[in-house]
Design a protein around this motif. Structure first.
Motif, PDB file in Angstrom:
ATOM      1  N   LEU A 260       0.717  -1.152   0.070  1.00 54.95           N
ATOM      2  CA  LEU A 260      -0.225  -0.257  -0.154  1.00 54.95           C
ATOM      3  C   LEU A 260       1.042   1.155   0.129  1.00 54.95           C
ATOM      4  CD1 LEU A 260      -2.928   1.309   0.472  1.00 54.95           C
ATOM      5  CD2 LEU A 260      -2.845   0.857   2.719  1.00 54.95           C
ATOM      6  N   ALA A 261       2.127   1.367   1.027  1.00 52.07           N
ATOM      7  CA  ALA A 261       2.759   2.075   0.893  1.00 52.07           C
ATOM      8  C   ALA A 261       2.848   2.753  -0.569  1.00 52.07           C
ATOM      9  CB  ALA A 261       4.442   2.109   2.026  1.00 52.07           C
ATOM     10  N   THR A 262       3.951   1.618  -1.338  1.00 52.16           N
ATOM     11  CA  THR A 262       4.427   1.981  -2.560  1.00 52.16           C
ATOM     12  C   THR A 262       3.330   1.817  -3.476  1.00 52.16           C
ATOM     13  OG1 THR A 262       5.643  -0.160  -2.227  1.00 52.16           O
ATOM     14  CG2 THR A 262       5.780  -0.199  -4.736  1.00 52.16           C
ATOM     15  N   LEU A 263       1.576   1.790  -2.912  1.00 55.59           N
ATOM     16  CA  LEU A 263       0.814   2.577  -4.349  1.00 55.59           C
ATOM     17  C   LEU A 263       1.019   3.974  -3.770  1.00 55.59           C
ATOM     18  CD1 LEU A 263      -1.063  -0.710  -4.190  1.00 55.59           C
ATOM     19  CD2 LEU A 263       0.333   0.113  -6.328  1.00 55.59           C
ATOM     20  N   ALA A 264       0.969   4.478  -3.018  1.00 55.22           N
ATOM     21  CA  ALA A 264       0.814   5.603  -2.302  1.00 55.22           C
ATOM     22  C   ALA A 264       2.049   6.365  -3.071  1.00 55.22           C
ATOM     23  CB  ALA A 264       0.125   5.689  -1.175  1.00 55.22           C
ATOM     24  N   LYS A 265       3.103   6.015  -2.640  1.00 56.41           N
ATOM     25  CA  LYS A 265       4.452   6.976  -3.337  1.00 56.41           C
ATOM     26  C   LYS A 265       3.866   6.546  -4.851  1.00 56.41           C
ATOM     27  CE  LYS A 265       7.885   8.862  -2.793  1.00 56.41           C
ATOM     28  NZ  LYS A 265       8.425  10.470  -2.695  1.00 56.41           N
ATOM     29  N   SER A 266       3.688   5.919  -5.633  1.00 56.17           N
ATOM     30  CA  SER A 266       4.127   6.021  -6.570  1.00 56.17           C
ATOM     31  C   SER A 266       2.234   6.388  -7.332  1.00 56.17           C
ATOM     32  CB  SER A 266       3.377   4.303  -7.255  1.00 56.17           C
ATOM     33  OG  SER A 266       3.505   4.104  -8.814  1.00 56.17           O
ATOM     34  N   LEU A 267       1.352   6.713  -6.672  1.00 55.62           N
ATOM     35  CA  LEU A 267       0.315   7.708  -6.998  1.00 55.62           C
ATOM     36  C   LEU A 267       1.061   9.372  -7.201  1.00 55.62           C
ATOM     37  CD1 LEU A 267      -3.048   5.731  -5.835  1.00 55.62           C
ATOM     38  CD2 LEU A 267      -2.145   6.541  -8.560  1.00 55.62           C
ATOM     39  N   SER A 268       1.162   9.570  -5.950  1.00 52.65           N
ATOM     40  CA  SER A 268       1.807  10.560  -5.298  1.00 52.65           C
ATOM     41  C   SER A 268       3.012  11.304  -6.460  1.00 52.65           C
ATOM     42  CB  SER A 268       2.599  10.914  -4.465  1.00 52.65           C
ATOM     43  OG  SER A 268       3.861  10.244  -4.113  1.00 52.65           O
ATOM     44  N   GLN A 269       3.707   9.940  -7.295  1.00 54.43           N
ATOM     45  CA  GLN A 269       4.506  11.206  -8.134  1.00 54.43           C
ATOM     46  C   GLN A 269       4.034  10.873  -9.704  1.00 54.43           C
ATOM     47  OE1 GLN A 269       7.293   7.417  -8.263  1.00 54.43           O
ATOM     48  NE2 GLN A 269       8.761   8.228  -6.433  1.00 54.43           N
ATOM     49  N   THR A 270       2.154  10.496  -9.692  1.00 50.92           N
ATOM     50  CA  THR A 270       2.286  11.033 -10.824  1.00 50.92           C
ATOM     51  C   THR A 270       0.394  12.030 -10.879  1.00 50.92           C
ATOM     52  OG1 THR A 270       0.251   9.684 -10.185  1.00 50.92           O
ATOM     53  CG2 THR A 270       2.412   8.375 -11.457  1.00 50.92           C
TER      54      THR A 270
END
Length: 384
Positions: free
Chosen positions: A360-370
């Motif tokens: 979940l933390a990985t997905l959240a970071k990925s979304l924030s970068q977009t």
């Protein structure tokens, strides 16, 4: 970098476009799969004919093998996952259709009317008995126009040789597909259920498309598809996962896994494992054998009803390799049953663990970068 197509590629594309009608439309129709299908048909038809010859004694007045079996072999060995190629479809479809054809011949004397009625009623009979099988139409037709041998056999024809042919072909098909590493009979995808025994759909199925959307899409196509709704659902979700892997598959399990993994030995008691879980505020513990290899996992759910001195109730571990794409763990970590995936090396030694929190933390970071709003979550990663 975009590379312009060469003249050779353009010429090749132009040639292929002229022969587009000859391009296979079946997904997965590779040359290897087709060659396997050819070999299966060769073995299946030959063995069916050979065994029928032994059983029926090569009766000159009775066909050794009926022509529709050749069409059944195409389905059985070329597209074994098709609903039309399953055992009941082959045996039931051919036998029931032949029985319909013989019945029509008995009561209808006009040949032109008989052949039409035989095929039409065979389709209806197969549909009602859930045994739809295209070669069944040929079996019904054969019962009408098969000549003296079929007429002499009468109501025995649907059973000898049609049913015997079909049963033998299916038996050979099951054995052949097992030896060639294929799955047959096809096991339809199982509809997901909420493991928490509530009315809500599983977490991964609360967003995106649902079964009603699939039904509506198929209805809009106005066509009958050669695939079950459950298999179509599983296929579409796999497409979603592959698209996600393509877009965000650069992160590997090694990039996001927790490396300081809390474990217990195989001979630990339930009380020892429960203490480890509570002390570290985690939900999943890898269990190691005497040589330090992964033997399975144990969690609070399994330990809840155990006595302190009881042996560990070990479950099969969900595992991944360090080089696997981290996003690929999404289906397993959202199925409601698995809280963590153990990362192991080639010797099955534990090198890390990835929990729902880690992913979940990985997905959240990925979304924030977009540029999309998402909060970054953190926490100990082992099975929270």
């Amino acid at each position: 970098m975009i590379v312009a197509p060469s003249q050779h590629d353009a010429h090749k594309s132009g040639i292929l476009s002229k022969f587009r009608l000859f391009t296979p439309i079946l997904a997965g129709a590779t040359l290897k799969e087709r060659l396997i299908g050819c070999l299966g048909a060769l073995i299946g038809i030959c063995l069916t004919g050979f065994v029928c010859g032994l059983v029926m004694g090569n009766d000159p007045h009775l066909p050794l093998i009926v022509a529709p079996i050749g069409a059944s072999a195409v389905l059985l060995f070329a597209v074994p996952a098709s609903p039309l190629a399953q055992p009941w479809s082959i045996v039931g479809g051919n036998t029931i259709s032949a029985l319909v054809g013989v019945t029509v011949t008995t009561f209808v004397t006009d040949p032109a009317l008989a052949i039409g009625l035989a095929v039409a009623l065979a389709i209806l009979a197969m549909s009602l008995t859930r045994s739809l099988h295209p070669p069944g139409g040929a079996a019904a037709l054969t019962a009408v126009i098969g000549g003296a041998a079929v007429a002499r056999a009468g109501f025995w024809f649907p059973f000898v040789p049609v049913a015997i042919n079909s049963l033998l072909l299916v038996g050979v098909g099951i054995l052949f597909h097992k030896l060639s590493g294929r799955q047959y009979p096809h096991r339809q995808a199982v509809a997901p259920v909420n493991t928490h025994k509530t009315a809500d759909p599983p977490a991964a199925f609360r967003v995106g498309f649902n079964t009603d959307d699939i039904d509506a899409a198929v209805a809009n196509l106005n066509e009958t598809l050669d695939i079950s709704r459950a298999d179509l659902d599983a296929l579409l979700r796999q497409v979603e996962l592959q698209a996600l892997l393509r877009q965000r598959g650069d992160l590997t399990c090694a990039d996001i896994m927790s490396r300081d993994v809390v474990t217990v030995p195989l001979d630990a008691t339930a009380d020892m494992a429960r203490t480890q879980l509570l002390d570290h505020d985690i939900r999943t513990l890898p269990v190691l054998d005497g040589e330090g290899r992964l033997a399975g996992t144990v969690g609070l759910r399994e330990l809840a009803a155990m006595t302190p001195a009881a042996h560990l109730p070990i479950s099969e571990a969900a595992t991944a390799n360090p080089s696997d794409p981290a996003i690929g763990l999404l289906p397993r970590l959202t199925d409601g049953t698995i809280h963590a995936v153990v990362v192991i090396d080639e010797a099955r030694r534990v090198v890390g663990i990835i929990s729902q929190t880690d992913l979940l933390a990985t997905l959240a970071k990925s979304l924030s970068q977009t540029g999309l709003p998402a909060g970054l979550m953190s926490g100990h990663g082992q099975g929270i």
